[in-house]
Design a protein around this motif. Structure first.
Motif, PDB file in Angstrom:
ATOM      1  N   LYS A   2      -2.209 -31.281  -9.190  1.00  0.00           N
ATOM      2  CA  LYS A   2      -2.789 -32.004 -10.468  1.00  0.00           C
ATOM      3  C   LYS A   2      -3.278 -30.786 -11.471  1.00  0.00           C
ATOM      4  CE  LYS A   2      -5.398 -35.480  -7.900  1.00  0.00           C
ATOM      5  NZ  LYS A   2      -6.356 -36.467  -7.711  1.00  0.00           N
ATOM      6  N   SER A   3      -3.059 -31.414 -12.487  1.00  0.00           N
ATOM      7  CA  SER A   3      -3.321 -30.250 -13.766  1.00  0.00           C
ATOM      8  C   SER A   3      -4.730 -29.507 -13.785  1.00  0.00           C
ATOM      9  CB  SER A   3      -2.901 -30.866 -15.119  1.00  0.00           C
ATOM     10  OG  SER A   3      -1.948 -31.239 -15.528  1.00  0.00           O
ATOM     11  N   LYS A   4      -5.651 -30.190 -13.292  1.00  0.00           N
ATOM     12  CA  LYS A   4      -6.814 -29.828 -13.160  1.00  0.00           C
ATOM     13  C   LYS A   4      -7.069 -28.589 -12.063  1.00  0.00           C
ATOM     14  CE  LYS A   4     -11.917 -30.714 -12.475  1.00  0.00           C
ATOM     15  NZ  LYS A   4     -12.866 -31.757 -12.080  1.00  0.00           N
ATOM     16  N   ASN A   5      -6.449 -28.551 -11.200  1.00  0.00           N
ATOM     17  CA  ASN A   5      -6.248 -27.703  -9.866  1.00  0.00           C
ATOM     18  C   ASN A   5      -5.572 -26.630 -10.330  1.00  0.00           C
ATOM     19  OD1 ASN A   5      -8.072 -29.185  -8.503  1.00  0.00           O
ATOM     20  ND2 ASN A   5      -6.307 -30.229  -7.225  1.00  0.00           N
ATOM     21  N   LEU A   6      -4.506 -26.928 -10.982  1.00  0.00           N
ATOM     22  CA  LEU A   6      -3.578 -25.892 -11.537  1.00  0.00           C
ATOM     23  C   LEU A   6      -4.376 -24.996 -12.503  1.00  0.00           C
ATOM     24  CD1 LEU A   6      -0.806 -24.439 -11.658  1.00  0.00           C
ATOM     25  CD2 LEU A   6      -0.181 -26.064 -13.207  1.00  0.00           C
ATOM     26  N   SER A   7      -5.117 -25.616 -13.269  1.00  0.00           N
ATOM     27  CA  SER A   7      -5.832 -24.785 -14.397  1.00  0.00           C
ATOM     28  C   SER A   7      -6.650 -23.938 -13.678  1.00  0.00           C
ATOM     29  CB  SER A   7      -6.591 -25.628 -15.305  1.00  0.00           C
ATOM     30  OG  SER A   7      -5.585 -26.314 -16.077  1.00  0.00           O
ATOM     31  N   GLU A   8      -7.449 -24.187 -12.982  1.00  0.00           N
ATOM     32  CA  GLU A   8      -8.466 -23.459 -11.807  1.00  0.00           C
ATOM     33  C   GLU A   8      -7.837 -22.457 -11.394  1.00  0.00           C
ATOM     34  OE1 GLU A   8     -10.255 -26.503  -9.556  1.00  0.00           O
ATOM     35  OE2 GLU A   8     -11.682 -27.428 -11.002  1.00  0.00           O
ATOM     36  N   ASN A   9      -6.636 -22.678 -10.651  1.00  0.00           N
ATOM     37  CA  ASN A   9      -5.891 -21.514 -10.111  1.00  0.00           C
ATOM     38  C   ASN A   9      -5.418 -20.372 -11.105  1.00  0.00           C
ATOM     39  OD1 ASN A   9      -6.215 -22.581  -7.670  1.00  0.00           O
ATOM     40  ND2 ASN A   9      -4.570 -23.827  -7.533  1.00  0.00           N
ATOM     41  N   ILE A  10      -4.902 -20.895 -12.266  1.00  0.00           N
ATOM     42  CA  ILE A  10      -4.647 -20.078 -13.228  1.00  0.00           C
ATOM     43  C   ILE A  10      -5.742 -18.919 -13.594  1.00  0.00           C
ATOM     44  CG2 ILE A  10      -3.641 -19.643 -15.522  1.00  0.00           C
ATOM     45  CD1 ILE A  10      -1.601 -21.880 -14.900  1.00  0.00           C
ATOM     46  N   LEU A  11      -6.773 -19.738 -13.903  1.00  0.00           N
ATOM     47  CA  LEU A  11      -8.011 -18.808 -14.441  1.00  0.00           C
ATOM     48  C   LEU A  11      -8.472 -17.986 -13.355  1.00  0.00           C
ATOM     49  CD1 LEU A  11     -10.247 -21.994 -15.820  1.00  0.00           C
ATOM     50  CD2 LEU A  11      -9.180 -20.011 -17.295  1.00  0.00           C
ATOM     51  N   LYS A  12      -8.206 -18.186 -11.921  1.00  0.00           N
ATOM     52  CA  LYS A  12      -8.592 -17.218 -10.909  1.00  0.00           C
ATOM     53  C   LYS A  12      -7.716 -16.152 -10.933  1.00  0.00           C
ATOM     54  CE  LYS A  12     -10.747 -20.649  -7.610  1.00  0.00           C
ATOM     55  NZ  LYS A  12     -10.459 -21.338  -6.365  1.00  0.00           N
ATOM     56  N   VAL A  13      -6.316 -16.204 -11.250  1.00  0.00           N
ATOM     57  CA  VAL A  13      -5.404 -15.298 -11.276  1.00  0.00           C
ATOM     58  C   VAL A  13      -5.745 -14.485 -12.340  1.00  0.00           C
ATOM     59  CG1 VAL A  13      -3.219 -14.689 -11.749  1.00  0.00           C
ATOM     60  CG2 VAL A  13      -3.728 -16.636 -10.295  1.00  0.00           C
ATOM     61  N   ILE A  14      -6.165 -14.912 -13.750  1.00  0.00           N
ATOM     62  CA  ILE A  14      -6.458 -14.225 -14.918  1.00  0.00           C
ATOM     63  C   ILE A  14      -7.840 -13.375 -14.443  1.00  0.00           C
ATOM     64  CG2 ILE A  14      -7.367 -14.108 -17.236  1.00  0.00           C
ATOM     65  CD1 ILE A  14      -5.629 -16.912 -17.447  1.00  0.00           C
ATOM     66  N   LYS A  15      -8.704 -13.884 -13.882  1.00  0.00           N
ATOM     67  CA  LYS A  15      -9.995 -13.071 -13.434  1.00  0.00           C
ATOM     68  C   LYS A  15      -9.870 -12.077 -12.680  1.00  0.00           C
ATOM     69  CE  LYS A  15     -14.676 -13.925 -11.810  1.00  0.00           C
ATOM     70  NZ  LYS A  15     -15.645 -14.682 -11.539  1.00  0.00           N
ATOM     71  N   SER A  16      -9.009 -12.276 -11.927  1.00  0.00           N
ATOM     72  CA  SER A  16      -8.669 -11.024 -10.866  1.00  0.00           C
ATOM     73  C   SER A  16      -7.965  -9.868 -11.517  1.00  0.00           C
ATOM     74  CB  SER A  16      -7.647 -11.742  -9.582  1.00  0.00           C
ATOM     75  OG  SER A  16      -6.302 -11.978 -10.074  1.00  0.00           O
ATOM     76  N   ASN A  17      -7.336 -10.241 -12.688  1.00  0.00           N
ATOM     77  CA  ASN A  17      -6.631  -9.169 -13.289  1.00  0.00           C
ATOM     78  C   ASN A  17      -7.575  -8.418 -14.214  1.00  0.00           C
ATOM     79  OD1 ASN A  17      -3.679  -8.696 -12.846  1.00  0.00           O
ATOM     80  ND2 ASN A  17      -4.347 -10.924 -12.391  1.00  0.00           N
ATOM     81  N   GLY A  18      -8.826  -8.578 -14.188  1.00  0.00           N
ATOM     82  CA  GLY A  18      -9.774  -7.826 -14.720  1.00  0.00           C
ATOM     83  C   GLY A  18     -10.347  -8.172 -16.115  1.00  0.00           C
ATOM     84  N   TYR A  19      -9.976  -9.432 -16.445  1.00  0.00           N
ATOM     85  CA  TYR A  19     -10.785 -10.385 -17.585  1.00  0.00           C
ATOM     86  C   TYR A  19     -12.059 -10.798 -17.591  1.00  0.00           C
ATOM     87  CZ  TYR A  19      -5.724  -9.557 -19.329  1.00  0.00           C
ATOM     88  OH  TYR A  19      -4.473  -8.997 -19.405  1.00  0.00           O
ATOM     89  N   LYS A  20     -12.737 -10.809 -18.466  1.00  0.00           N
ATOM     90  CA  LYS A  20     -14.147 -11.432 -18.209  1.00  0.00           C
ATOM     91  C   LYS A  20     -14.106 -12.805 -19.016  1.00  0.00           C
ATOM     92  CE  LYS A  20     -19.074 -10.739 -19.926  1.00  0.00           C
ATOM     93  NZ  LYS A  20     -19.643  -9.825 -20.795  1.00  0.00           N
TER      94      LYS A  20
END
Length: 350
Positions: A2-20
């Protein structure tokens, strides 16, 4: 997925790369938009007046909203940020949705250009790890090359500025090229009338205003045109070079060679180093990587690197658009340029 779950997973990836993560204002000052994009841009925005009579608009772009936040907070240091939300913007195609859901990530105060450009593309590629796809395309361009090339050409300064300013408006840009190539918009009768007006004004009161400009300002503009005239032969050659440049498209590992051959052929003192682009491989993460000299004309604020990634899976269509915008924060009201680079992920259900 689902798009919602995909969006949440993408946000986690970005956060793990040092973005606030940050929150952005949904409503911004309309004047900030119109002062940098022009009154014609009003047709693309949703604006209204508040109870005090101030004109506001729904954010037409999350990048602009992010830069307004940076400006309002009077930031002076570098920061890696990300956000998600909706942008509200009318399109030229009436069938296009006026509401666009996006995930964005940026480096504001990006003082290590090449390194930061590479980080933004790497973060984009890591975001793709959360979606299954068979193939896709990564297109890379660079607005800076066009600007430097234009500066090297034998063309009136006012025309260089005009072509640079309207590069992103493809149809109007092509009209300008036609005018430059043929002098088709120059009427000899009008030229003689202008000469008579010039003679009359130079002997008159130069402080007097005509259509909001003083006679002195108008005379200065006349003088600039006289000293830096547009000549048909030179204009035709400039247009020939620009058209040839805008046709350059190739696998990314051939880009520097193709560009340097073009510069050499046209006797232009420019050279692109092999490591100029953030990616030099033709294939990365199932993506075909190509250089396109004319890419980057869809948003007017890009100043350097531009890129786009397009992929399709069985249930989702994902595209990422990004690039460098070193003048945007100053255009919005800051006292000096703040270098910045970022990208936005658009996720649509198929």
């Amino acid at each position: 997925m689902k798009s919602k779950n995909l969006s949440e997973n993408i946000l986690k990836v970005i956060k793990s790369n040092g973005y606030k993560y940050i929150d952005l204002d949904t409503v911004i000052d309309t004047n900030l938009i119109l002062e940098r994009s022009g009154e014609n841009f009003r047709r693309f925005i949703f604006s209204f007046n508040d109870q005090l009579g101030n004109e506001l608009c729904l954010r037409p772009d999350l990048t602009i909203a992010s830069c307004v936040r940076y400006l309002n907070n009077n930031k002076k240091t570098s920061e890696k940020i990300f956000y998600s939300g909706q942008a509200f913007r009318k399109g030229l195609n009436k069938k296009d949705s006026v509401i666009r859901s996006q995930i964005g990530f940026e480096i504001l105060g990006s003082f290590t250009e090449k390194s930061d450009d590479k980080k933004i593309i790497e973060t984009s590629l890591k975001a793709l790890s959360k979606i299954k796809y068979k193939s896709g395309n990564l297109v890379i361009g660079n607005i800076e090359i066009f600007r430097i090339l234009l500066d090297k050409l034998d063309c009136p300064a006012r025309w260089k500025l005009r072509l640079q300013r309207h590069f992103w408006r493809e149809k109007y840009f092509n009209d300008l090229l036609k005018r430059l190539e043929t002098n088709s918009d120059i009427d000899p009768t009008i030229v003689e009338i202008d000469k008579k007006k010039y003679s009359k004004m130079i002997n008159g009161n130069q402080k007097k205003e005509v259509a909001g400009r003083s006679i002195e300002e108008i005379l200065l503009r006349f003088d600039t045109k006289i000293k830096d005239p547009r000549r048909t032969k030179k204009g035709s050659n400039v247009v020939k070079i620009l058209k040839e440049y805008l046709k350059i498209e190739c696998p990314i590992n051939q880009a520097s060679k193709k560009l340097n051959l073009f510069f050499k052929k046209n006797k232009i003192n420019l050279r692109v180093q092999d490591d100029y682009f953030p990616i030099t491989k033709n294939k990365i993460n199932k993506l075909n990587v190509r250089f396109n000299s004319s890419f980057g004309r869809h948003l007017e604020y890009y100043t350097g690197l531009v890129f786009k990634i397009d992929i399709k899976s069985k249930s989702e269509k994902l595209n990422i658009r990004g690039g460098r915008y070193d003048t945007l924060i100053k255009d919005l009201g800051f006292k000096k340029n703040i270098p910045a680079v970022g990208a936005a992920i658009n996720l649509e259900k198929i």
